[in-house]
Design a protein around this motif. Structure first.
Motif, short mmCIF file in Angstrom:
data_model
loop_
_atom_site.label_atom_id
_atom_site.label_comp_id
_atom_site.label_asym_id
_atom_site.label_seq_id
_atom_site.Cartn_x
_atom_site.Cartn_y
_atom_site.Cartn_z
N ASP A 95 3.88 -4.08 -0.88
CA ASP A 95 4.98 -3.30 -1.67
C ASP A 95 4.44 -2.68 -2.86
O ASP A 95 4.85 -1.69 -3.39
CB ASP A 95 5.96 -4.53 -2.21
CG ASP A 95 7.17 -3.91 -2.93
OD1 ASP A 95 7.82 -3.04 -2.25
OD2 ASP A 95 7.68 -4.33 -3.84
N LYS A 96 3.22 -3.32 -3.65
CA LYS A 96 2.65 -2.59 -4.75
C LYS A 96 1.68 -1.66 -4.30
O LYS A 96 1.23 -0.86 -5.28
CB LYS A 96 1.72 -3.64 -5.65
CG LYS A 96 2.99 -4.53 -6.31
CD LYS A 96 2.12 -5.60 -7.06
CE LYS A 96 2.93 -6.39 -7.91
NZ LYS A 96 2.55 -7.12 -9.02
N ASN A 97 1.19 -1.40 -2.97
CA ASN A 97 0.23 -0.43 -2.46
C ASN A 97 0.59 0.28 -1.47
O ASN A 97 0.15 -0.13 -0.17
CB ASN A 97 -1.30 -1.34 -2.44
CG ASN A 97 -1.72 -2.07 -3.62
OD1 ASN A 97 -2.54 -1.64 -4.47
ND2 ASN A 97 -1.33 -3.25 -3.79
N LEU A 98 1.42 1.29 -1.55
CA LEU A 98 2.12 1.81 -0.33
C LEU A 98 1.26 2.38 0.60
O LEU A 98 1.42 2.54 1.86
CB LEU A 98 2.92 2.69 -0.91
CG LEU A 98 4.14 2.37 -1.75
CD1 LEU A 98 4.82 3.45 -2.32
CD2 LEU A 98 5.05 1.27 -1.04
N LYS A 99 -0.15 2.64 0.24
CA LYS A 99 -0.93 3.24 1.15
C LYS A 99 -1.52 2.03 2.12
O LYS A 99 -1.86 2.64 3.27
CB LYS A 99 -2.35 3.77 0.54
CG LYS A 99 -3.02 2.82 -0.24
CD LYS A 99 -4.32 3.33 -0.98
CE LYS A 99 -4.55 2.53 -2.08
NZ LYS A 99 -5.35 2.90 -3.22
N LEU A 100 -1.27 0.85 2.14
CA LEU A 100 -1.40 -0.27 3.09
C LEU A 100 -0.41 0.07 4.19
O LEU A 100 -0.66 -0.53 5.38
CB LEU A 100 -1.32 -1.40 2.44
CG LEU A 100 -2.44 -1.91 1.34
CD1 LEU A 100 -2.24 -3.46 1.20
CD2 LEU A 100 -3.93 -1.50 2.01
N GLY A 101 0.62 0.88 4.07
CA GLY A 101 1.50 1.23 5.15
C GLY A 101 0.90 1.82 6.15
O GLY A 101 1.58 1.79 7.41
N LYS A 102 -0.28 2.34 6.18
CA LYS A 102 -1.07 2.81 7.41
C LYS A 102 -1.95 2.05 8.04
O LYS A 102 -2.49 2.09 9.24
CB LYS A 102 -2.03 3.93 6.73
CG LYS A 102 -1.37 5.17 5.85
CD LYS A 102 -2.39 6.18 5.44
CE LYS A 102 -1.63 7.35 5.07
NZ LYS A 102 -2.77 8.25 4.16
N ASN A 103 -1.92 0.66 7.58
CA ASN A 103 -2.61 -0.35 8.19
C ASN A 103 -1.61 -1.04 9.15
O ASN A 103 -0.70 -2.01 8.81
CB ASN A 103 -3.22 -1.36 7.29
CG ASN A 103 -4.04 -2.53 7.74
OD1 ASN A 103 -3.76 -2.91 8.90
ND2 ASN A 103 -5.09 -2.80 7.10
N THR A 104 -1.52 -0.50 10.57
CA THR A 104 -0.71 -1.04 11.55
C THR A 104 -0.90 -2.63 11.75
O THR A 104 0.10 -3.29 12.05
CB THR A 104 -0.98 -0.26 12.66
OG1 THR A 104 -1.85 -0.46 13.42
CG2 THR A 104 -0.26 1.03 12.76
N LYS A 105 -2.17 -3.09 11.56
CA LYS A 105 -2.24 -4.30 11.82
C LYS A 105 -1.40 -5.68 10.84
O LYS A 105 -0.83 -6.39 11.33
CB LYS A 105 -3.78 -5.14 11.72
CG LYS A 105 -4.32 -6.38 11.95
CD LYS A 105 -5.59 -6.60 11.75
CE LYS A 105 -5.78 -8.09 11.92
NZ LYS A 105 -7.27 -8.33 11.66
#
Length: 171
Positions: free
Chosen positions: A92-102
């Protein structure tokens, strides 16, 4: 070279830490230390202290432990320690992690295994719009159908087919 990526949960000032706390450390040495700590059974107090230091926003180390490796370590640690809410907060705080499908897949499967389909469907929101993953795309379609949004589900399916997606389930 240093990455300008700060990925964490806490502002350094809250715990009298600094964004540069890792920067002058030998990356290879930090990696060894973190792996040793990861193999220990920590007390509740020690785990919370480790969590605070690990998830304070800070730049990565110098050499042989990239910001991506550091981030992977953090994610693996949260998963290993079953800190689901912390993982969700990190997303939620680091939207770029939405690229991490795992990470997204892990959260979805955790809620599915608990029989909480609606909450699993809610986790699709974390998925970066540019990520293409057949498993997650099919789950997104299922969630749209499950919430009676069939037109949106059909649109997503049509877009998937345009990019070459082929699955017997959807024939």
């Amino acid at each position: 070279s240093y990455s300008d990526d700060l990925v964490g949960l806490f502002d350094p000032e809250l715990n009298e830490l600094n964004v540069d706390m890792w920067r002058n450390s030998d990356g290879q040495e930090i990696k060894k230390i973190l792996n040793r700590i990861n193999n220990l059974e920590l007390s509740h107090f020690s785990e919370n202290l480790f969590f605070t230091v690990l998830f304070t926003n800070a730049y990565s180390t110098k050499g042989k432990f990239s910001s991506n490796e550091f981030l992977d370590f953090k994610i693996e640690w949260l998963i290993k320690n079953e800190r689901i809410k912390d993982l969700e907060e990190l997303l939620d705080k680091n939207l770029k992690l939405g690229k991490n499908t795992k990470v997204i897949k892990f959260l979805i499967e955790e809620y599915i295994s608990a029989g909480n389909i609606q909450t699993a469907c809610d986790k699709v929101k974390f998925l970066d719009k540019n990520v293409q993953n057949n498993y997650l795309d099919k789950f997104k379609i299922y969630c749209l159908i499950n919430s009676d949004r069939k037109n949106e589900a059909q649109l997503v399916l049509d877009l998937l087919k345009e990019r070459g997606f082929n699955d017997k389930f959807f024939e």
